[in-house]
Motif scaffolding. Structure first.
Motif, PDB file in Angstrom:
ATOM      1  N   CYS A 198       0.815  -1.218   0.000  1.00 33.60           N
ATOM      2  CA  CYS A 198       0.000   0.000   0.000  1.00 33.60           C
ATOM      3  C   CYS A 198       0.842   1.258   0.000  1.00 33.60           C
ATOM      4  O   CYS A 198       0.315   2.377  -0.126  1.00 33.60           O
ATOM      5  N   GLY A 199       2.170   1.120   0.162  1.00 33.93           N
ATOM      6  CA  GLY A 199       3.034   2.280   0.218  1.00 33.93           C
ATOM      7  C   GLY A 199       3.199   2.856   1.609  1.00 33.93           C
ATOM      8  O   GLY A 199       3.941   3.817   1.806  1.00 33.93           O
ATOM      9  N   ARG A 200       2.532   2.274   2.587  1.00 29.33           N
ATOM     10  CA  ARG A 200       2.650   2.699   3.985  1.00 29.33           C
ATOM     11  C   ARG A 200       3.564   1.730   4.739  1.00 29.33           C
ATOM     12  O   ARG A 200       3.937   0.689   4.222  1.00 29.33           O
ATOM     13  N   LEU A 201       3.904   2.087   5.975  1.00 27.82           N
ATOM     14  CA  LEU A 201       4.736   1.205   6.796  1.00 27.82           C
ATOM     15  C   LEU A 201       4.077  -0.167   6.933  1.00 27.82           C
ATOM     16  O   LEU A 201       2.872  -0.275   7.117  1.00 27.82           O
ATOM     17  N   LYS A 202       4.880  -1.216   6.849  1.00 30.29           N
ATOM     18  CA  LYS A 202       4.367  -2.581   6.913  1.00 30.29           C
ATOM     19  C   LYS A 202       3.709  -2.870   8.261  1.00 30.29           C
ATOM     20  O   LYS A 202       4.220  -2.495   9.310  1.00 30.29           O
ATOM     21  N   CYS A 203       2.607  -3.574   8.227  1.00 30.48           N
ATOM     22  CA  CYS A 203       1.916  -3.971   9.455  1.00 30.48           C
ATOM     23  C   CYS A 203       2.779  -4.905  10.290  1.00 30.48           C
ATOM     24  O   CYS A 203       2.702  -4.902  11.524  1.00 30.48           O
ATOM     25  N   CYS A 204       3.633  -5.716   9.633  1.00 28.76           N
ATOM     26  CA  CYS A 204       4.435  -6.684  10.382  1.00 28.76           C
ATOM     27  C   CYS A 204       5.480  -5.995  11.244  1.00 28.76           C
ATOM     28  O   CYS A 204       6.020  -6.619  12.171  1.00 28.76           O
ATOM     29  N   LEU A 205       5.783  -4.712  10.972  1.00 26.81           N
ATOM     30  CA  LEU A 205       6.687  -3.981  11.857  1.00 26.81           C
ATOM     31  C   LEU A 205       6.095  -3.897  13.256  1.00 26.81           C
ATOM     32  O   LEU A 205       6.813  -3.956  14.261  1.00 26.81           O
ATOM     33  N   ARG A 206       4.774  -3.757  13.334  1.00 27.08           N
ATOM     34  CA  ARG A 206       4.122  -3.698  14.639  1.00 27.08           C
ATOM     35  C   ARG A 206       4.173  -5.054  15.338  1.00 27.08           C
ATOM     36  O   ARG A 206       4.424  -5.139  16.545  1.00 27.08           O
ATOM     37  N   PHE A 207       3.953  -6.129  14.591  1.00 27.72           N
ATOM     38  CA  PHE A 207       3.964  -7.462  15.188  1.00 27.72           C
ATOM     39  C   PHE A 207       5.352  -7.790  15.737  1.00 27.72           C
ATOM     40  O   PHE A 207       5.493  -8.328  16.831  1.00 27.72           O
ATOM     41  N   GLU A 208       6.391  -7.479  14.963  1.00 25.11           N
ATOM     42  CA  GLU A 208       7.752  -7.767  15.410  1.00 25.11           C
ATOM     43  C   GLU A 208       8.108  -6.901  16.615  1.00 25.11           C
ATOM     44  O   GLU A 208       8.795  -7.349  17.531  1.00 25.11           O
ATOM     45  N   HIS A 209       7.647  -5.658  16.609  1.00 22.82           N
ATOM     46  CA  HIS A 209       7.919  -4.752  17.732  1.00 22.82           C
ATOM     47  C   HIS A 209       7.280  -5.283  19.006  1.00 22.82           C
ATOM     48  O   HIS A 209       7.920  -5.340  20.070  1.00 22.82           O
ATOM     49  N   ASP A 210       6.016  -5.707  18.912  1.00 22.09           N
ATOM     50  CA  ASP A 210       5.314  -6.240  20.091  1.00 22.09           C
ATOM     51  C   ASP A 210       5.981  -7.517  20.589  1.00 22.09           C
ATOM     52  O   ASP A 210       6.142  -7.716  21.796  1.00 22.09           O
ATOM     53  N   SER A 211       6.376  -8.401  19.666  1.00 22.38           N
ATOM     54  CA  SER A 211       6.998  -9.663  20.062  1.00 22.38           C
ATOM     55  C   SER A 211       8.335  -9.424  20.739  1.00 22.38           C
ATOM     56  O   SER A 211       8.670 -10.077  21.725  1.00 22.38           O
ATOM     57  N   ALA A 212       9.116  -8.474  20.203  1.00 22.85           N
ATOM     58  CA  ALA A 212      10.418  -8.179  20.784  1.00 22.85           C
ATOM     59  C   ALA A 212      10.262  -7.612  22.188  1.00 22.85           C
ATOM     60  O   ALA A 212      11.029  -7.948  23.102  1.00 22.85           O
ATOM     61  N   GLU A 213       9.257  -6.747  22.385  1.00 26.99           N
ATOM     62  CA  GLU A 213       9.029  -6.163  23.707  1.00 26.99           C
ATOM     63  C   GLU A 213       8.643  -7.227  24.732  1.00 26.99           C
ATOM     64  O   GLU A 213       8.928  -7.107  25.919  1.00 26.99           O
TER      65      GLU A 213
END
Length: 257
Positions: A198-213
Motif C-alpha cells: 500500500c506504500g505505507r509502513l508494513k503492518c508486520c513492523l508492529r507485530f515484530e515490535h510487540d513480540s520483541a518487547e
C-alpha cells in the motif's frame, strides 16, 4: 436452542457466530447468510460453538442454507459481472476525467446491487459515473471511498515474504505503526524494506515490535502475529479465532481445533 456455527465472510473481518437449522452443515461448507443489506456467501470455519452468549445485533443475521450447485454456478456468473463492471467503471472514470481509481467491485448475491470501492486524493463528484453504471448494469450503485491500506486488504496479494498480505489474511483491523518501530528494528523508515504494497509502513513492523518487547525474539505478521497477539492476551492458545455477530461478546475467542 439452534445449533451455532462460526462463519467468515469475505466482506467482514473476524468470524461471526450464527444460528443454523441444518444440523448437517460442517466446516469447509459454503453457506448463504442474511445480512443488513441483503444476502451474501460465507465459509463455515467452526462447525459447532458450544458457548452460549448474549445476543448481539451484528451485520450478519443468520444462515439461510448451504450453497447448492446452482448457487455455485450463479456465483461464477456474478464474479464475471464484477470483473466486467470493474473494467467498465475504470474506463468511464477516465473518460469523465475523474481523479479516482476504482479498486474493487462487489455484487450482492441477488444481483440487484453493486458496491464500487475506489481510492482518491480528495472528494470526487461521481454522480454522472453512478448514472452511467446504473444504466449499463441495471443495478443500484453504491460508491465507497477507501484508503490505500483498505485497498490492499480488499484486493489482496502476496507480501515480500511470499505470504498472503497480513491485512488480507488474519488481521482484524489496522494497528497503529510509527517510524520509531522501524528504527528500533534497524530498518530505515523510507526504504523499500519498510513499506508494504500500500506504500505505507508494513503492518508486520508492529507485530515484530510487540513480540520483541515481550521477549519473544520478534516474529513477522505472516506467521508470528497470532502468537504475538495471544501472548499479549495472556493465556489464550495460538490459532484462536475472534467471534462476532448475534452471539458475540467482545474479547471472546475460541480455538478452531
Amino acid at each position: 436452542m439452534a445449533k451455532q456455527i462460526g462463519v467468515k465472510s469475505q466482506f467482514s473481518d473476524g468470524v461471526f457466530v450464527l444460528p443454523v437449522d441444518d444440523e448437517s452443515i460442517s466446516p469447509r461448507d459454503r453457506v448463504l447468510v442474511e445480512t443488513d443489506s441483503g444476502t451474501e456467501v460465507a465459509d463455515v470455519v467452526i462447525g459447532q460453538v458450544e458457548e452460549s452468549q448474549l445476543p448481539f445485533p451484528g451485520r450478519l443475521k443468520r444462515v439461510l442454507r448451504r450453497l447448492s450447485s446452482r448457487d455455485e454456478a450463479w456465483l461464477a456468473t456474478l464474479e464475471e459481472r464484477e470483473r466486467e463492471a470493474l473494467r467498465y467503471a475504470r474506463r468511464k472514470a477516465r473518460a469523465l476525467e475523474l481523479e479516482m481509481k476504482v479498486s474493487k467491485v462487489r455484487m450482492e448475491f441477488d444481483g440487484d446491487r453493486g458496491t464500487f470501492y475506489f481510492t482518491a486524493p480528495h472528494r470526487v463528484d461521481f454522480r454522472e459515473l453512478v448514472r452511467i453504471l446504473a444504466r449499463k448494469f441495471h443495478i443500484r450503485v453504491e460508491m465507497r471511498q477507501i484508503g490505500v491500506r483498505d485497498e490492499a486488504a480488499l484486493v489482496g496479494g502476496l507480501g515480500p515474504c511470499g505470504k498472503t498480505l497480513c491485512c488480507a489474511g488474519h488481521m482484524e483491523g489496522f494497528p497503529p505503526i510509527n517510524v520509531k518501530m522501524a528504527r528500533e528494528q534497524g530498518i530505515e523508515p523510507n526504504s523499500n524494506s519498510s513499506t508494504g504494497m500500500c506504500g505505507r509502513l508494513k503492518c508486520c513492523l508492529r507485530f515484530e515490535h510487540d513480540s520483541a518487547e515481550e521477549g519473544k525474539g520478534g516474529g513477522c505478521g505472516g506467521c508470528g502475529a497470532k502468537k504475538a497477539k495471544a501472548g499479549a492476551r495472556g493465556d489464550e492458545p495460538d490459532g484462536r479465532i475472534a467471534l462476532r455477530g448475534p452471539s458475540r461478546q467482545p474479547g471472546y475467542h475460541i480455538n478452531p481445533e
